[in-house]
Write a protein that holds these residues in place. Structure first.
Motif, PDB file in Angstrom:
ATOM      1  N   LEU A 122       0.837  -1.201   0.000  1.00 22.44           N
ATOM      2  CA  LEU A 122       0.000   0.000   0.000  1.00 22.44           C
ATOM      3  C   LEU A 122       0.870   1.248   0.000  1.00 22.44           C
ATOM      4  O   LEU A 122       0.617   2.207  -0.752  1.00 22.44           O
ATOM      5  N   ASP A 123       1.907   1.259   0.806  1.00 24.84           N
ATOM      6  CA  ASP A 123       2.798   2.411   0.867  1.00 24.84           C
ATOM      7  C   ASP A 123       3.464   2.690  -0.473  1.00 24.84           C
ATOM      8  O   ASP A 123       3.569   3.839  -0.907  1.00 24.84           O
ATOM      9  N   VAL A 124       3.925   1.631  -1.139  1.00 29.63           N
ATOM     10  CA  VAL A 124       4.593   1.795  -2.430  1.00 29.63           C
ATOM     11  C   VAL A 124       3.636   2.388  -3.459  1.00 29.63           C
ATOM     12  O   VAL A 124       3.997   3.302  -4.207  1.00 29.63           O
ATOM     13  N   VAL A 125       2.406   1.906  -3.500  1.00 29.80           N
ATOM     14  CA  VAL A 125       1.449   2.404  -4.490  1.00 29.80           C
ATOM     15  C   VAL A 125       1.041   3.844  -4.179  1.00 29.80           C
ATOM     16  O   VAL A 125       0.886   4.662  -5.097  1.00 29.80           O
ATOM     17  N   LEU A 126       0.886   4.181  -2.910  1.00 29.51           N
ATOM     18  CA  LEU A 126       0.524   5.560  -2.564  1.00 29.51           C
ATOM     19  C   LEU A 126       1.534   6.558  -3.125  1.00 29.51           C
ATOM     20  O   LEU A 126       1.170   7.671  -3.522  1.00 29.51           O
ATOM     21  N   ALA A 127       2.796   6.157  -3.172  1.00 26.68           N
ATOM     22  CA  ALA A 127       3.832   7.052  -3.681  1.00 26.68           C
ATOM     23  C   ALA A 127       3.750   7.264  -5.191  1.00 26.68           C
ATOM     24  O   ALA A 127       4.421   8.145  -5.736  1.00 26.68           O
ATOM     25  N   GLN A 128       2.926   6.454  -5.874  1.00 24.46           N
ATOM     26  CA  GLN A 128       2.833   6.529  -7.335  1.00 24.46           C
ATOM     27  C   GLN A 128       1.454   6.983  -7.803  1.00 24.46           C
ATOM     28  O   GLN A 128       1.100   6.826  -8.964  1.00 24.46           O
ATOM     29  N   SER A 184       2.677   5.106   5.684  1.00 21.47           N
ATOM     30  CA  SER A 184       3.527   6.251   5.994  1.00 21.47           C
ATOM     31  C   SER A 184       3.508   7.272   4.865  1.00 21.47           C
ATOM     32  O   SER A 184       3.891   8.425   5.069  1.00 21.47           O
ATOM     33  N   ASN A 185       3.038   6.858   3.679  1.00 19.21           N
ATOM     34  CA  ASN A 185       2.990   7.769   2.528  1.00 19.21           C
ATOM     35  C   ASN A 185       1.624   8.430   2.365  1.00 19.21           C
ATOM     36  O   ASN A 185       1.241   8.816   1.270  1.00 19.21           O
ATOM     37  N   TYR A 186       0.888   8.566   3.471  1.00 20.38           N
ATOM     38  CA  TYR A 186      -0.486   9.073   3.342  1.00 20.38           C
ATOM     39  C   TYR A 186      -0.542  10.515   2.847  1.00 20.38           C
ATOM     40  O   TYR A 186      -1.564  10.950   2.309  1.00 20.38           O
TER      41      TYR A 186
END
Length: 335
Positions: free
Chosen positions: A227-233, A259-261
């Motif tokens: 989820l964090d990786v995709v949020l960054a993209q 953490s990338n919210y």
């Protein structure tokens, strides 16, 4: 002679992965149905990641399974005795029958099914809750637009595979995330435009390569690091569908949140949870559309069927190890 009903009860609340000792396997004498009741012989039981959450104590979208209660599960079976005006012996029905051979019911929550239309396991799969979850989660919350890039985690599972195919039907690019080369090849067979093997690839690099303009819709079944990786993209105005978080269900430490919210803020994106039961009044709409797509060859279904009620504690763990391929279903032997 009374029927002997073998069943699994919840014996203890699991800490981490469920253990065989968390369940009690027992046999009971099934009483005769009273007025307004019926007996269903269970034939197929759906094993779902949500079952792990139902075992926990605490607030959720449904009450937790009580200690000593039959393990909750959606199942499908045949009416073998009825004193209910709406159901007759020989009818096939689906409902929350639990992990047992026979279910005594007052008819509440039962849905008739026609075994001539599709194999019974498919009615627990693409024509059942997983397909409905993919349908409403993607279309009502994800709101895909033709040309969008839709990324799906847990893409080789029952919900994820349906979500990716529905995205393709609506003119979107579908990028699936799955674990292992075999599952990624399977995504190609389903028509996904690209597949990312999170076990063997650098997720960030692969996601950027397959989604150069960002992710418009992310259908999340796993949570955690992916989820964090995709949020960054994320692309501008992206929609994130929170359907599940299987990577977190057996944690013995606090749940890992994203953490990338802040990517939601920067990209004016939206992240929303969904529970399929909220759409109960619209199930017929979804089943009609899904059945039509299946009949036209646009949507494929795959079931992983395991024989034997008694195998439940071990079979359930396939969901969390990633061993299952498609919808995990337990087949109950007829006695």
């Amino acid at each position: 002679m009374k029927r002997k009903n073998h069943r699994f009860l919840l014996a203890a609340r699991p800490q981490g992965l469920p253990k065989p000792s968390d369940f009690a396997f027992e046999v009971e004498d099934l009483r005769e149905p009273g007025d307004g009741e019926l007996v269903v012989q269970v034939r197929y039981i759906s094993l779902d990641p949500a079952m792990r959450g139902w075992m926990n104590e605490g607030k959720s979208y449904v009450r937790p399974i009580a200690i000593g209660e039959v393990m909750r599960a959606i199942a499908i079976g045949r009416v073998i005795e009825s004193k209910h005006p709406k159901f007759a012996a020989g009818d096939h029905v689906t409902g929350m029958f639990g992990l047992q051979e026979y279910a005594l019911s007052n008819g509440e929550g039962l849905t008739p099914v026609d075994p001539r239309l599709a194999p019974l396991p498919v009615m627990l799969s693409t024509l059942g809750m997983p397909g409905l979850t993919a349908y409403f989660g993607l279309l009502d919350i994800g709101k895909p637009v033709a040309g969008n890039t839709v990324v799906v985690s847990g893409a080789a599972g029952a919900v994820g595979s349906a979500a990716g195919q529905i995205a393709r039907i609506h003119g979107c690019r579908a990028v699936g995330i799955a674990g292992g080369a075999d599952k990624c090849r399977y995504l190609g067979e389903l028509g996904f435009d690209a597949a990312i093997d999170y076990k063997a690839e650098d997720m960030r690099k692969s996601l950027r390569a397959h989604c150069p303009d960002g992710v418009n819709v992310y259908f999340d079944n796993v949570g955690g690091d992916i989820l964090d990786v995709v949020l960054a993209q994320l692309a501008r105005r992206a929609r994130v569908v929170l359907c599940g978080a299987i990577s977190q269900y057996n944690n013995t430490t606090p749940i890992k949140g994203p953490s990338n919210y802040l990517s939601l803020l920067v990209n004016r994106a939206r992240m929303e949870g969904m529970i399929v039961f909220d759409y109960a009044s619209r199930y017929p709409e979804a089943v009609r559309d899904i059945a039509g797509w299946m009949a036209a060859g646009k949507l494929k279904s795959r079931e992983d069927i395991v024989d034997g009620l008694q195998t439940f504690p071990e079979t359930l763990l396939k969901l969390f190890s990633g061993e299952n391929f498609g919808k995990l279903v337990l087949r109950v032997a007829e006695r």
